[in-house]
Design an enzyme around this catalytic site. Structure first.
Site, mmCIF file in Angstrom:
data_model
loop_
_atom_site.group_PDB
_atom_site.id
_atom_site.type_symbol
_atom_site.label_atom_id
_atom_site.label_comp_id
_atom_site.label_asym_id
_atom_site.label_seq_id
_atom_site.Cartn_x
_atom_site.Cartn_y
_atom_site.Cartn_z
ATOM 1 N N HIS A 125 -37.779 -12.728 -43.915
ATOM 2 C CA HIS A 125 -38.619 -11.910 -44.789
ATOM 3 C C HIS A 125 -40.031 -11.806 -44.223
ATOM 4 O O HIS A 125 -40.539 -12.743 -43.607
ATOM 5 C CB HIS A 125 -38.659 -12.522 -46.194
ATOM 6 C CG HIS A 125 -39.256 -11.626 -47.226
ATOM 7 N ND1 HIS A 125 -40.621 -11.475 -47.378
ATOM 8 C CD2 HIS A 125 -38.680 -10.801 -48.139
ATOM 9 C CE1 HIS A 125 -40.852 -10.606 -48.357
ATOM 10 N NE2 HIS A 125 -39.691 -10.184 -48.826
ATOM 11 N N SER B 197 -41.427 -1.900 -51.839
ATOM 12 C CA SER B 197 -41.886 -1.446 -53.163
ATOM 13 C C SER B 197 -40.947 -0.430 -53.796
ATOM 14 O O SER B 197 -41.376 0.577 -54.350
ATOM 15 C CB SER B 197 -43.314 -0.875 -53.067
ATOM 16 O OG SER B 197 -44.231 -1.887 -52.718
ATOM 17 N N GLY C 4 -45.953 -4.762 -51.981
ATOM 18 C CA GLY C 4 -46.997 -5.260 -52.873
ATOM 19 C C GLY C 4 -48.285 -4.468 -52.822
ATOM 20 O O GLY C 4 -49.308 -4.880 -53.362
ATOM 21 N N GLU D 262 -38.051 -3.592 -44.154
ATOM 22 C CA GLU D 262 -39.276 -3.793 -44.924
ATOM 23 C C GLU D 262 -40.466 -3.175 -44.196
ATOM 24 O O GLU D 262 -41.001 -3.791 -43.269
ATOM 25 C CB GLU D 262 -39.576 -5.288 -45.073
ATOM 26 C CG GLU D 262 -38.565 -6.108 -45.809
ATOM 27 C CD GLU D 262 -39.060 -7.548 -45.930
ATOM 28 O OE1 GLU D 262 -39.364 -7.951 -47.050
ATOM 29 O OE2 GLU D 262 -39.170 -8.232 -44.902
ATOM 30 N N GLY E 263 -38.632 -6.469 -54.997
ATOM 31 C CA GLY E 263 -39.578 -7.543 -55.256
ATOM 32 C C GLY E 263 -40.026 -7.555 -56.703
ATOM 33 O O GLY E 263 -39.314 -7.987 -57.600
ATOM 34 N N GLY E 264 -41.233 -7.041 -56.956
ATOM 35 C CA GLY E 264 -41.837 -7.104 -58.286
ATOM 36 C C GLY E 264 -40.965 -6.540 -59.396
ATOM 37 O O GLY E 264 -40.896 -7.111 -60.500
ATOM 38 N N ASN F 19 -35.468 -10.207 -55.207
ATOM 39 C CA ASN F 19 -36.185 -11.348 -54.639
ATOM 40 C C ASN F 19 -37.308 -11.737 -55.593
ATOM 41 O O ASN F 19 -38.333 -11.063 -55.664
ATOM 42 C CB ASN F 19 -36.749 -10.967 -53.260
ATOM 43 C CG ASN F 19 -37.549 -12.098 -52.643
ATOM 44 O OD1 ASN F 19 -37.471 -13.245 -53.074
ATOM 45 N ND2 ASN F 19 -38.333 -11.780 -51.622
ATOM 46 N N TRP F 20 -37.100 -12.839 -56.308
ATOM 47 C CA TRP F 20 -38.085 -13.256 -57.308
ATOM 48 C C TRP F 20 -39.300 -13.935 -56.691
ATOM 49 O O TRP F 20 -40.265 -14.221 -57.390
ATOM 50 C CB TRP F 20 -37.424 -14.198 -58.322
ATOM 51 C CG TRP F 20 -36.348 -13.535 -59.144
ATOM 52 C CD1 TRP F 20 -35.896 -12.250 -59.035
ATOM 53 C CD2 TRP F 20 -35.573 -14.131 -60.194
ATOM 54 N NE1 TRP F 20 -34.894 -12.003 -59.947
ATOM 55 C CE2 TRP F 20 -34.668 -13.153 -60.672
ATOM 56 C CE3 TRP F 20 -35.537 -15.395 -60.764
ATOM 57 C CZ2 TRP F 20 -33.769 -13.405 -61.711
ATOM 58 C CZ3 TRP F 20 -34.634 -15.654 -61.788
ATOM 59 C CH2 TRP F 20 -33.765 -14.662 -62.258
ATOM 60 N N LYS F 21 -39.230 -14.246 -55.411
ATOM 61 C CA LYS F 21 -40.330 -14.893 -54.681
ATOM 62 C C LYS F 21 -40.763 -16.170 -55.415
ATOM 63 O O LYS F 21 -39.936 -16.856 -56.007
ATOM 64 C CB LYS F 21 -41.474 -13.897 -54.461
ATOM 65 C CG LYS F 21 -40.986 -12.619 -53.766
ATOM 66 C CD LYS F 21 -42.109 -11.717 -53.315
ATOM 67 C CE LYS F 21 -41.540 -10.469 -52.643
ATOM 68 N NZ LYS F 21 -42.608 -9.604 -52.094
ATOM 69 N N GLU G 40 -42.881 -11.993 -45.445
ATOM 70 C CA GLU G 40 -43.837 -13.019 -45.865
ATOM 71 C C GLU G 40 -43.602 -14.329 -45.123
ATOM 72 O O GLU G 40 -44.551 -15.060 -44.828
ATOM 73 C CB GLU G 40 -43.731 -13.219 -47.384
ATOM 74 C CG GLU G 40 -44.258 -12.006 -48.140
ATOM 75 C CD GLU G 40 -43.729 -11.889 -49.564
ATOM 76 O OE1 GLU G 40 -44.077 -10.899 -50.216
ATOM 77 O OE2 GLU G 40 -42.964 -12.765 -50.008
#
Length: 253
Positions: free
Chosen positions: A97, A215, A175, A169, A236-237, A10-12, A99
């Site tokens: 998600h 994470s 994050g 999640e 994610g990151g 997920n590049w967000k 977010e």
């Protein structure tokens, strides 16, 4: 038949067009196509077609969108419909998600509509759920997850579930640098299977892939993926680094 091994990136809201093209190209070049790991990339909306062109001829790669509208079409400025995603070759869409729930106050009713729109068009859904830190501290994490799953999934059929991947999640581990221990991840994933058994059947629960989405990175993926009920990760990151993403893909025992 065993459950699929899946790593979803997920590049967000990251990358420019040129950065997205470079990242996708590097991921494909580093990928070991002999590994039977399903790799799903979720770039930002404007870059889906460009990234899809890079991955389209590569085994085990799929393209997804990070969200879709609860509306099918019409005067909804700024929204992107499932039919639009279908028309550009999206195989997957992220729904629910953390977010989206937190910053855009998405409700279970909205998530149901989004999922219906996607599944009707044969777009597979990665459905996200999980508890916040205060809920875990108050020992409400199981209740929270059960409620999130039941409110949405109970509307669908067992046949629909075949086109749904679940992504747990722990919101407190997204994050923040915090990660659920492998024991915590396994405990929750096993619990999720009991909830799916209650809603649908034991067979449905055994056949449903559940990803860990808190994470997960190149350092901890091997431990997490070694857990019996963890079928991969929603990354994610670390998905923004081609080498890390591919290291994660190679982390299954």
């Amino acid at each position: 038949m065993g459950r699929k091994k899946i790593v979803a990136g997920n590049w967000k809201m990251n990358t420019s067009l040129s950065e997205a093209i470079t990242l996708a190209t590097q991921i494909v070049e580093l990928s070991d196509n002999k590994l039977e790991v399903e790799k799903i990339l979720f770039p930002p909306f404007p870059f889906i077609t460009s990234v899809g062109q890079i991955t389209k001829d590569n085994l085990h790669f799929f393209i997804g969108a990070q969200n879709c509208s609860e509306y099918q079409n019409g005067a909804y400025t700024g929204e992107i419909s499932a039919s639009m995603l279908h028309s550009i070759g999206c195989s997957y869409v992220l729904i629910g998600h953390s977010e989206r729930r937190q910053y855009f106050n998405e409700t279970s009713e909205q998530l149901i509509l989004k999922m219906k729109n996607a599944l009707t068009l044969n777009i597979k859904v990665v459905f996200c759920f999980g508890e916040k830190l205060e809920q875990r501290k108050q020992n409400l994490h199981f209740n929270t997850v059960k409620q999130q799953l039941t409110e949405v999934l109970s509307v669908f059929s067992e046949n629909d579930l075949q086109n749904v991947i679940l992504a747990y999640e722990p919101v407190w581990a997204i994050g923040t640098g915090e990660t659920a221990t492998p024991e915590q991840a396994q405990e929750m994933h096993a619990y999720v299977r009991t909830v799916i058994t209650e809603i649908f059947s034991k067979q449905a629960a055994e056949n449903t892939s559940i990803l860990y989405g808190g994470s997960c990175n190149a350092q901890n993926a091997k431990q997490l993926f070694s857990c019996l009920d963890v079928d991969g990760g929603l990354i994610g990151g670390a998905s923004l680094k081609a080498q890390d993403f591919n290291t994660i893909c190679q982390s299954f025992n």
